[in-house]
Scaffold this motif. Sequence first.
Motif, PDB file in Angstrom:
ATOM      1  N   GLU A   1       0.834  -1.214   0.000  1.00 58.23           N
ATOM      2  CA  GLU A   1       0.000   0.000   0.000  1.00 58.23           C
ATOM      3  C   GLU A   1       0.867   1.263   0.000  1.00 58.23           C
ATOM      4  OE1 GLU A   1      -3.180   2.430   2.781  1.00 58.23           O
ATOM      5  OE2 GLU A   1      -2.668   0.385   3.351  1.00 58.23           O
ATOM      6  N   SER A   2       1.920   1.265   0.828  1.00 58.45           N
ATOM      7  CA  SER A   2       2.819   2.431   0.895  1.00 58.45           C
ATOM      8  C   SER A   2       3.467   2.705  -0.461  1.00 58.45           C
ATOM      9  CB  SER A   2       3.916   2.212   1.940  1.00 58.45           C
ATOM     10  OG  SER A   2       3.369   2.124   3.230  1.00 58.45           O
ATOM     11  N   ILE A   3       3.929   1.636  -1.114  1.00 61.96           N
ATOM     12  CA  ILE A   3       4.574   1.796  -2.421  1.00 61.96           C
ATOM     13  C   ILE A   3       3.554   2.309  -3.438  1.00 61.96           C
ATOM     14  CG2 ILE A   3       5.766   0.618  -4.319  1.00 61.96           C
ATOM     15  CD1 ILE A   3       6.702  -1.464  -2.124  1.00 61.96           C
ATOM     16  N   ALA A   4       2.388   1.673  -3.475  1.00 62.50           N
ATOM     17  CA  ALA A   4       1.356   2.075  -4.435  1.00 62.50           C
ATOM     18  C   ALA A   4       0.932   3.536  -4.231  1.00 62.50           C
ATOM     19  CB  ALA A   4       0.151   1.145  -4.326  1.00 62.50           C
ATOM     20  N   ARG A   5       0.730   3.919  -2.981  1.00 61.14           N
ATOM     21  CA  ARG A   5       0.343   5.305  -2.687  1.00 61.14           C
ATOM     22  C   ARG A   5       1.402   6.292  -3.143  1.00 61.14           C
ATOM     23  NH1 ARG A   5      -4.120   6.371   0.436  1.00 61.14           N
ATOM     24  NH2 ARG A   5      -4.980   4.628   1.652  1.00 61.14           N
ATOM     25  N   GLY A   6       2.669   5.959  -2.869  1.00 64.31           N
ATOM     26  CA  GLY A   6       3.764   6.844  -3.251  1.00 64.31           C
ATOM     27  C   GLY A   6       3.866   7.006  -4.757  1.00 64.31           C
ATOM     28  N   VAL A   7       3.701   5.893  -5.451  1.00 59.68           N
ATOM     29  CA  VAL A   7       3.794   5.887  -6.913  1.00 59.68           C
ATOM     30  C   VAL A   7       2.689   6.752  -7.518  1.00 59.68           C
ATOM     31  CG1 VAL A   7       3.462   4.376  -8.909  1.00 59.68           C
ATOM     32  CG2 VAL A   7       4.990   3.670  -7.078  1.00 59.68           C
ATOM     33  N   VAL A   8       1.493   6.649  -6.946  1.00 56.73           N
ATOM     34  CA  VAL A   8       0.354   7.436  -7.441  1.00 56.73           C
ATOM     35  C   VAL A   8       0.526   8.908  -7.085  1.00 56.73           C
ATOM     36  CG1 VAL A   8      -2.136   7.845  -7.163  1.00 56.73           C
ATOM     37  CG2 VAL A   8      -1.280   5.513  -7.449  1.00 56.73           C
ATOM     38  N   LYS A   9       0.878   9.166  -5.826  1.00 55.76           N
ATOM     39  CA  LYS A   9       0.999  10.540  -5.328  1.00 55.76           C
ATOM     40  C   LYS A   9       2.054  11.326  -6.107  1.00 55.76           C
ATOM     41  CE  LYS A   9       1.601  12.895  -0.889  1.00 55.76           C
ATOM     42  NZ  LYS A   9       2.018  12.698   0.506  1.00 55.76           N
ATOM     43  N   SER A  10       3.151  10.642  -6.454  1.00 59.20           N
ATOM     44  CA  SER A  10       4.242  11.332  -7.147  1.00 59.20           C
ATOM     45  C   SER A  10       3.987  11.454  -8.651  1.00 59.20           C
ATOM     46  CB  SER A  10       5.540  10.573  -6.925  1.00 59.20           C
ATOM     47  OG  SER A  10       5.417   9.284  -7.492  1.00 59.20           O
TER      48      SER A  10
ATOM     49  N   MET B   1      15.012  -3.888  -0.710  1.00 62.23           N
ATOM     50  CA  MET B   1      14.807  -3.844   0.735  1.00 62.23           C
ATOM     51  C   MET B   1      14.383  -2.420   1.097  1.00 62.23           C
ATOM     52  SD  MET B   1      15.743  -5.549   3.746  1.00 62.23           S
ATOM     53  CE  MET B   1      15.379  -4.885   5.353  1.00 62.23           C
ATOM     54  N   PRO B   2      13.072  -2.175   1.236  1.00 62.77           N
ATOM     55  CA  PRO B   2      12.636  -0.857   1.713  1.00 62.77           C
ATOM     56  C   PRO B   2      12.538  -0.890   3.242  1.00 62.77           C
ATOM     57  CG  PRO B   2      10.782  -2.094   0.789  1.00 62.77           C
ATOM     58  CD  PRO B   2      11.939  -3.042   0.937  1.00 62.77           C
ATOM     59  N   ASN B   3      12.163   0.221   3.867  1.00 58.87           N
ATOM     60  CA  ASN B   3      11.875   0.179   5.307  1.00 58.87           C
ATOM     61  C   ASN B   3      10.562   0.919   5.603  1.00 58.87           C
ATOM     62  OD1 ASN B   3      12.762   2.812   5.052  1.00 58.87           O
ATOM     63  ND2 ASN B   3      14.407   2.665   6.543  1.00 58.87           N
ATOM     64  N   THR B   4      10.122   0.863   6.842  1.00 58.33           N
ATOM     65  CA  THR B   4       8.759   1.325   7.153  1.00 58.33           C
ATOM     66  C   THR B   4       8.491   2.816   6.901  1.00 58.33           C
ATOM     67  OG1 THR B   4       9.325   1.525   9.497  1.00 58.33           O
ATOM     68  CG2 THR B   4       8.268  -0.529   8.799  1.00 58.33           C
ATOM     69  N   PRO B   5       9.498   3.718   6.957  1.00 57.73           N
ATOM     70  CA  PRO B   5       9.177   5.110   6.605  1.00 57.73           C
ATOM     71  C   PRO B   5       8.668   5.294   5.164  1.00 57.73           C
ATOM     72  CG  PRO B   5      11.146   5.067   7.945  1.00 57.73           C
ATOM     73  CD  PRO B   5      10.831   3.624   7.600  1.00 57.73           C
ATOM     74  N   ALA B   6       8.604   4.200   4.408  1.00 59.70           N
ATOM     75  CA  ALA B   6       7.907   4.225   3.113  1.00 59.70           C
ATOM     76  C   ALA B   6       6.492   4.779   3.299  1.00 59.70           C
ATOM     77  CB  ALA B   6       7.828   2.807   2.534  1.00 59.70           C
ATOM     78  N   ALA B   7       5.906   4.529   4.466  1.00 62.20           N
ATOM     79  CA  ALA B   7       4.525   4.960   4.744  1.00 62.20           C
ATOM     80  C   ALA B   7       4.365   6.481   4.687  1.00 62.20           C
ATOM     81  CB  ALA B   7       4.076   4.436   6.112  1.00 62.20           C
ATOM     82  N   VAL B   8       5.466   7.221   4.899  1.00 67.00           N
ATOM     83  CA  VAL B   8       5.391   8.687   4.821  1.00 67.00           C
ATOM     84  C   VAL B   8       6.285   9.227   3.702  1.00 67.00           C
ATOM     85  CG1 VAL B   8       4.662   9.082   7.203  1.00 67.00           C
ATOM     86  CG2 VAL B   8       7.111   8.883   6.693  1.00 67.00           C
ATOM     87  N   GLY B   9       6.626   8.350   2.749  1.00 66.68           N
ATOM     88  CA  GLY B   9       7.413   8.797   1.592  1.00 66.68           C
ATOM     89  C   GLY B   9       8.874   9.063   1.900  1.00 66.68           C
ATOM     90  N   GLU B  10       9.388   8.484   2.987  1.00 64.70           N
ATOM     91  CA  GLU B  10      10.791   8.698   3.365  1.00 64.70           C
ATOM     92  C   GLU B  10      11.539   7.379   3.549  1.00 64.70           C
ATOM     93  OE1 GLU B  10      12.453  11.322   3.215  1.00 64.70           O
ATOM     94  OE2 GLU B  10      11.017  12.978   3.339  1.00 64.70           O
TER      95      GLU B  10
END
Length: 279
Positions: free
Chosen positions: A26-35, A129-138
């Motif tokens: 969800e974090s990745i998908a949201r970031g991809v859409v938002k950007s 390997m991402p980490n959890t700050p993916a949830a806020v785009g960081e």
Amino acid sequence: MEMMAAPPVPAETYKLGFIGAGKMAESIARGVVKSGVLPPSRIRTAAHTNQSRRAAFESFGVQVLSDNQAVVEDSDVVIFSVKPQVVKGVVSQLRPLLSKKQLLVSVVAGVKLKDLQDWAGHDRFIRVMPNTPAAVGEAASVMSLGGAVKEEDAELIATLFGSIGKIWKADEKYFDAITGLSGSGPAYIFLAIEALADGGVAAGLPRELALGLASQTVLGAASMASKMGKHPGQLKDDVGSPGGTTIAGIHELEKGGFRGILMNAVIAAAKRGRELSPS
């Protein structure tokens, strides 16, 4: 010769599919859409029976299909974002549907490219390997490339994951250490923020103010360290004046072995990562 024949993923029109509809997907998908990297109409996942996960993806326009097979059949880039203990079964089950035309990506912790490639039956595979700050785009993400990955494939994934933070490319042999640093690291910093806030309360501040100041101070310091191009030691020196408050605080941190403790935390987590990932 067949390996050479795999066509590039069409950068302008490709579809992105997530196998696994959890928080990281969800974090990745949201970031991809938002950007603006991809419109939601070009992203799909499957959330079998879980209504809340289905609702989460549909809330920003991602298509939720009936099952993983449908996702694979309708995607040029497939991101596996399932739990480590089920990934082998999931990839093996989908193997007959995976084609050399598709770029495969795994964000599954602790699972090696060699295994992923064996289970999938092809090696146009990128491990991220991402980490959890993916949830806020960081996010701090690192990618390692499988045998048949093209330069354009790597660029495409760098763009996708660049939409949720920063991404580096590194050899897979570093991934246990990366797990110990950026994978587990957010938890060390949450501990530090909580402790700083506790210190503020001990020094007489109201809890809410202390917590706000602690979080923002860590955010500000990290931004300076990542954006100013100065060594963190130099930034530290810039804060401390002779005989002042900062050096008194730093003296206490040094007496307590603050640096050694953080170093040991990273090493311990990396060691545990090595123990957990099947060799």
